[in-house]
Scaffold this active site. Structure first.
Site, PDB file in Angstrom:
ATOM      1  NE  ARG A   1      22.253  48.924  27.102  1.00  0.00           N
ATOM      2  CZ  ARG A   1      22.031  48.922  25.802  1.00  0.00           C
ATOM      3  NH1 ARG A   1      21.135  48.103  25.277  1.00  0.00           N
ATOM      4  NH2 ARG A   1      22.681  49.735  25.006  1.00  0.00           N
TER       5      ARG A   1
ATOM      6  CB  THR B   1      28.070  41.832  28.960  1.00  0.00           C
ATOM      7  OG1 THR B   1      27.491  42.639  30.008  1.00  0.00           O
ATOM      8  CG2 THR B   1      29.453  41.375  29.404  1.00  0.00           C
TER       9      THR B   1
ATOM     10  CG  ASP C   1      22.477  57.417  26.742  1.00  0.00           C
ATOM     11  OD1 ASP C   1      21.650  57.727  27.630  1.00  0.00           O
ATOM     12  OD2 ASP C   1      23.402  56.616  26.951  1.00  0.00           O
TER      13      ASP C   1
ATOM     14  CG  ASP D   1      24.096  60.515  28.248  1.00  0.00           C
ATOM     15  OD1 ASP D   1      24.227  60.626  29.478  1.00  0.00           O
ATOM     16  OD2 ASP D   1      24.850  59.825  27.541  1.00  0.00           O
TER      17      ASP D   1
END
Ligand code: PRP
Ligand code: URA
Length: 210
Positions: A105, A109, A201, A204
């Site tokens: 991503r 944006t 995340d 991660d």
């Protein structure tokens, strides 16, 4: 529970595992193991309508009719985090093939950017299960569905772990033919388009990169 084309699993074992997965103190190893276990349990349900064909086999005592899957299954993990779901599912479906779709991503944006793609040649004949633990704005998943439909895939399912209400509504509006399976439905997205409460995340936490 079912909301339009999305199935949210409420099985006590899945909910128990989700509690540990969400906990920020859960170790990288436990997080990775849980993603595999949760993925396997969800795919067991997500494949309960796979078509079967009649075959004949021979037991040590006699010939007998039996059943076999009528078509191949292809897993399509979205890199990176989707890769963490493959192993648990191939334990359940050892004949599944794997095609890879690399997407990240854009941090500004939040739109998906594709950087890699490698699919099996005859993927269009198979049941395709797209994998990604996180379903936030739905941008990455929708880009995957659009690509898979553009090459001729017809039976597309999506297995994620944590879904945002926004993503679920968006996919119903744009791809109502794709069944979505998840273990949690969260109401919020924050300013960075992260799911809240979510689990952080996922890439991660699976790979220990932060
Ligand atoms: C994460 C996640 C999904 C995507 C979900 O990937 O694994 O692919 O974001 O968000 P969306 O529904 O808004 O598209 P990320 O870009 O962080 O890449 P990574 O897996 O390489 O960490
Ligand atoms: N990607 C993640 O890893 N987590 C989120 O909450 C949203 C996107």
């Amino acid at each position: 529970m079912q909301i339009n084309n999305t199935f949210i699993f409420e099985h006590p074992l899945l909910q128990h595992k989700m509690g540990i997965l969400r906990d920020k103190n859960t170790s990288t190893k436990d997080f990775r193991d849980l993603i595999e276990e949760i993925s396997m349990l969800m795919v067991y349900e997500a494949t309960k309508d796979l078509p079967l064909k009649d075959i004949e086999i021979e037991t040590p005592l006699a010939k007998t009719p039996a059943k076999a899957l009528a078509q191949k299954v292809t897993l399509v993990p979205i890199l990176r985090a989707g890769v963490g779901m493959i192993h648990g599912i191939t334990e359940l479906i050892p004949t599944a093939r794997v095609g890879f779709l690399g997407m990240y991503r854009d941090p500004e944006t939040h739109e998906p950017v594709q950087y890699y793609c490698k699919m099996p040649d005859d993927i269009t004949e198979s049941t395709v299960i797209v994998l990604d633990p996180m379903f936030a704005t739905a941008g990455s998943a929708i880009a995957a569905f659009e690509y898979l439909k553009s090459i001729g895939c017809k039976d597309i399912r999506f297995v994620c772990v944590c879904a945002a209400r926004y993503a679920v509504d968006r996919v119903f509006a744009e791809h109502p033919d794709v069944s979505v399976f998840c273990a949690a439905l969260d109401e919020e997205l924050n300013d960075h388009a992260y799911i809240v409460p979510g689990l952080g995340d996922a890439g991660d936490r699976i790979y220990g990169t932060k």
